[in-house]
Design an enzyme around this catalytic site. Structure first.
Site, PDB file in Angstrom:
ATOM      1  N   ASN A   1     -61.284  14.780  89.558  1.00 47.87           N
ATOM      2  CA  ASN A   1     -60.861  14.733  88.128  1.00 47.87           C
ATOM      3  C   ASN A   1     -59.990  13.496  87.987  1.00 47.87           C
ATOM      4  O   ASN A   1     -58.835  13.498  88.396  1.00 47.87           O
ATOM      5  CB  ASN A   1     -60.102  16.012  87.835  1.00 47.87           C
TER       6      ASN A   1
ATOM      7  N   ASN B   1     -57.016  12.933  76.880  1.00 48.80           N
ATOM      8  CA  ASN B   1     -58.411  13.110  77.287  1.00 48.80           C
ATOM      9  C   ASN B   1     -59.207  11.843  76.988  1.00 48.80           C
ATOM     10  O   ASN B   1     -58.724  10.931  76.326  1.00 48.80           O
ATOM     11  CB  ASN B   1     -59.001  14.299  76.511  1.00 48.80           C
TER      12      ASN B   1
ATOM     13  N   CYS C   1     -52.011  19.081  82.475  1.00 49.65           N
ATOM     14  CA  CYS C   1     -53.151  18.675  83.304  1.00 49.65           C
ATOM     15  C   CYS C   1     -52.792  18.944  84.767  1.00 49.65           C
ATOM     16  O   CYS C   1     -51.906  18.270  85.316  1.00 49.65           O
ATOM     17  CB  CYS C   1     -53.448  17.193  83.082  1.00 49.65           C
ATOM     18  N   GLY C   2     -53.457  19.938  85.356  1.00 47.59           N
ATOM     19  CA  GLY C   2     -53.089  20.364  86.710  1.00 47.59           C
ATOM     20  C   GLY C   2     -53.413  19.314  87.756  1.00 47.59           C
ATOM     21  O   GLY C   2     -52.566  18.964  88.595  1.00 47.59           O
ATOM     22  N   ASN C   3     -54.636  18.787  87.702  1.00 43.64           N
ATOM     23  CA  ASN C   3     -54.997  17.755  88.683  1.00 43.64           C
ATOM     24  C   ASN C   3     -54.171  16.491  88.440  1.00 43.64           C
ATOM     25  O   ASN C   3     -53.768  15.810  89.385  1.00 43.64           O
ATOM     26  CB  ASN C   3     -56.499  17.424  88.571  1.00 43.64           C
TER      27      ASN C   3
ATOM     28  N   ASN D   1     -52.511  24.878  77.716  1.00 44.92           N
ATOM     29  CA  ASN D   1     -53.703  24.412  76.997  1.00 44.92           C
ATOM     30  C   ASN D   1     -54.729  25.545  76.992  1.00 44.92           C
ATOM     31  O   ASN D   1     -54.693  26.424  77.835  1.00 44.92           O
ATOM     32  CB  ASN D   1     -54.254  23.129  77.636  1.00 44.92           C
TER      33      ASN D   1
ATOM     34  N   HIS E   1     -58.038  27.945  77.310  1.00 45.53           N
ATOM     35  CA  HIS E   1     -59.196  28.111  78.195  1.00 45.53           C
ATOM     36  C   HIS E   1     -59.957  29.373  77.816  1.00 45.53           C
ATOM     37  O   HIS E   1     -59.338  30.420  77.556  1.00 45.53           O
ATOM     38  CB  HIS E   1     -58.751  28.215  79.655  1.00 45.53           C
TER      39      HIS E   1
ATOM     40  N   ASN F   1     -61.068  24.397  76.337  1.00 49.47           N
ATOM     41  CA  ASN F   1     -61.712  24.106  77.627  1.00 49.47           C
ATOM     42  C   ASN F   1     -62.488  25.364  77.992  1.00 49.47           C
ATOM     43  O   ASN F   1     -62.014  26.491  77.707  1.00 49.47           O
ATOM     44  CB  ASN F   1     -60.643  23.841  78.702  1.00 49.47           C
TER      45      ASN F   1
ATOM     46  N   GLU G   1     -64.627  20.393  79.693  1.00 52.02           N
ATOM     47  CA  GLU G   1     -63.258  20.195  79.231  1.00 52.02           C
ATOM     48  C   GLU G   1     -63.189  19.757  77.770  1.00 52.02           C
ATOM     49  O   GLU G   1     -63.990  18.926  77.313  1.00 52.02           O
ATOM     50  CB  GLU G   1     -62.549  19.124  80.080  1.00 52.02           C
ATOM     51  N   ARG G   2     -62.224  20.299  77.068  1.00 48.74           N
ATOM     52  CA  ARG G   2     -61.893  19.818  75.715  1.00 48.74           C
ATOM     53  C   ARG G   2     -61.569  18.336  75.804  1.00 48.74           C
ATOM     54  O   ARG G   2     -60.720  17.943  76.584  1.00 48.74           O
ATOM     55  CB  ARG G   2     -60.691  20.586  75.190  1.00 48.74           C
TER      56      ARG G   2
ATOM     57  N   CYS H   1     -60.821  21.031  87.166  1.00 47.04           N
ATOM     58  CA  CYS H   1     -59.828  21.214  86.093  1.00 47.04           C
ATOM     59  C   CYS H   1     -58.740  22.130  86.652  1.00 47.04           C
ATOM     60  O   CYS H   1     -59.011  23.310  86.928  1.00 47.04           O
ATOM     61  CB  CYS H   1     -60.497  21.841  84.870  1.00 47.04           C
TER      62      CYS H   1
ATOM     63  N   THR I   1     -55.740  23.270  85.351  1.00 49.66           N
ATOM     64  CA  THR I   1     -55.310  24.362  84.455  1.00 49.66           C
ATOM     65  C   THR I   1     -56.435  25.387  84.303  1.00 49.66           C
ATOM     66  O   THR I   1     -56.190  26.590  84.247  1.00 49.66           O
ATOM     67  CB  THR I   1     -54.944  23.803  83.064  1.00 49.66           C
ATOM     68  N   GLY I   2     -57.680  24.867  84.282  1.00 48.26           N
ATOM     69  CA  GLY I   2     -58.837  25.765  84.140  1.00 48.26           C
ATOM     70  C   GLY I   2     -59.018  26.653  85.357  1.00 48.26           C
ATOM     71  O   GLY I   2     -59.440  27.809  85.237  1.00 48.26           O
TER      72      GLY I   2
HETATM   73  N1  LIG Z   1     -58.960  18.648  78.826  1.00 47.46           N
HETATM   74  C1  LIG Z   1     -57.716  19.417  78.953  1.00 47.46           C
HETATM   75  C2  LIG Z   1     -56.608  18.556  79.599  1.00 47.46           C
HETATM   76  C3  LIG Z   1     -56.909  18.225  81.048  1.00 47.46           C
HETATM   77  C4  LIG Z   1     -56.929  19.452  81.880  1.00 47.46           C
HETATM   78  C5  LIG Z   1     -57.549  19.311  83.256  1.00 47.46           C
HETATM   79  N2  LIG Z   1     -58.099  18.007  83.573  1.00 47.46           N
HETATM   80  C6  LIG Z   1     -56.605  19.802  84.324  1.00 47.46           C
HETATM   81  O1  LIG Z   1     -56.654  19.312  85.465  1.00 47.46           O
HETATM   82  O2  LIG Z   1     -55.835  20.754  84.013  1.00 47.46           O
HETATM   83  C7  LIG Z   1     -57.215  19.836  77.561  1.00 47.46           C
HETATM   84  O3  LIG Z   1     -57.506  19.126  76.589  1.00 47.46           O
HETATM   85  O4  LIG Z   1     -56.550  20.864  77.505  1.00 47.46           O
END
Ligand SMILES: N[C@H](CCC[C@H](N)C(=O)O)C(=O)O
Length: 284
Positions: free
Chosen positions: A11, A62, A71-73, A160, A162, A194, A212-213, A221, A223-224
């Site tokens: 990511n 994004n 953003c976790g990663n 965010n 999910h 997401n 992802e959103r 992802c 957070t996902g």
């Molecule tokens: N697209 C996500 C943000 C990045 C999250 C993802 N890349 C992660 O590692 O958590 C959003 O708009 O909420």
């Protein structure tokens, strides 16, 4: 503009050190640099800033220029950047985000960060805070009609939004490009969402792909993945501690019973440093 290209299990983001100088036109620049043909190529852009409230601050965008709350990663890579580039010598640091201050523990080998454990905070399950239009709290196995089919979604915010969907077929076979955008932009998600498509392999092992959103399919992802384990526990499908296989690699997740916080452990990688000449309208 100087940048550092980094990724958390695939990511990938363009990181800009703004600890000394802020950046304007951030949304336009994020979109420009993320383009994989006309720009640098990434899932988005992350600014590393100083903070009054924490050791550092992370601003995340994004690929479509929209702002992500967390953003976790990305936050693991921010931790790697600030340590490896000598902005701090601490191996326990705090980083402020739009989803609040996060606390991280760094694993260092030969003077470089190789692994990071992040306290991602408590999952948010109230529909109006995710946000999702739904009657019950928590939103568990809630029916939703997408692309003419009824799906069962479990919704969790890690700051965010999910929507987690459990499927019985190998995730690699799932028509993500076809279905993902319809969840992302569905009317029941006032801030879009997401969406994670997950297969449970056993009570401690899951596999997941994500739309992802604001970025489309990414290789991982953070957070996902946290939302996925929380959803798995809420559905009685997995234990509170599990490994999740993503296209770009694995993350270890624990939804701790005592403090109700979700802990995510994974790697962070620096690929290269560079400099990009931005269009004039983005530099004024
Ligand atoms: N697209 C996500 C943000 C990045 C999250 C993802 N890349 C992660 O590692 O958590 C959003 O708009 O909420």
């Amino acid at each position: 503009m100087k940048f550092t290209k980094m990724h958390g299990i695939g990511n990938d983001y363009v990181y800009v050190d703004c600890t000394k100088k802020d950046l304007a036109h951030t949304s336009e620049i994020a979109k420009y640099v993320s383009d994989r043909h006309f720009g640098i190529g990434s899932d988005g852009m992350i600014l590393i800033k100083s903070s009054e409230k924490a050791d550092f601050q992370m601003d995340m965008y994004n690929a479509d220029g929209s702002r992500g709350e967390m953003c976790g990663n990305g936050i693991r890579c921010v931790a790697k950047y600030v340590y490896d580039h000598h902005l701090t010598d601490k191996t326990e640091i705090s980083i402020d985000t739009l989803a609040g201050i996060k606390y991280l523990k760094l694993t260092v080998e030969n003077g470089k960060v190789v692994k990071v454990r992040v306290n991602m905070g408590q999952p948010i399950l109230a529909p109006d805070r995710i946000p999702v239009i739904a009657e019950k709290e928590p939103v568990v196995a809630e029916p939703i009609k997408v692309c003419g089919k009824e799906w069962k979604m479990t919704c969790v915010s890690m700051g965010n939004p999910h929507a987690v969907i459990f499927i019985d077929t190998p995730v690699k076979e799932f028509p993500l490009e076809e279905i993902g955008p319809h969840f992302e932009n569905h009317a029941r998600f006032p801030k879009r969402t997401n969406t994670e498509f997950v297969r449970v392999l056993d009570r401690q092992t899951l596999e997941m792909r994500v739309w992802e959103r604001g970025s489309g399919e990414t290789l991982a992802c953070g957070t996902g993945t946290c939302a996925t384990v929380v959803a798995g526990v809420l559905n009685g499908l997995c234990d509170r501690k599990a490994v999740v296989h993503l296209l770009g690699g694995d993350l270890e997740i624990e939804w701790n019973e005592d403090d109700n916080c979700v802990y995510m452990t994974g790697s962070a990688t620096e690929v290269f440093e560079g400099e990009i000449t931005l269009p004039e309208e983005m530099t004024e």
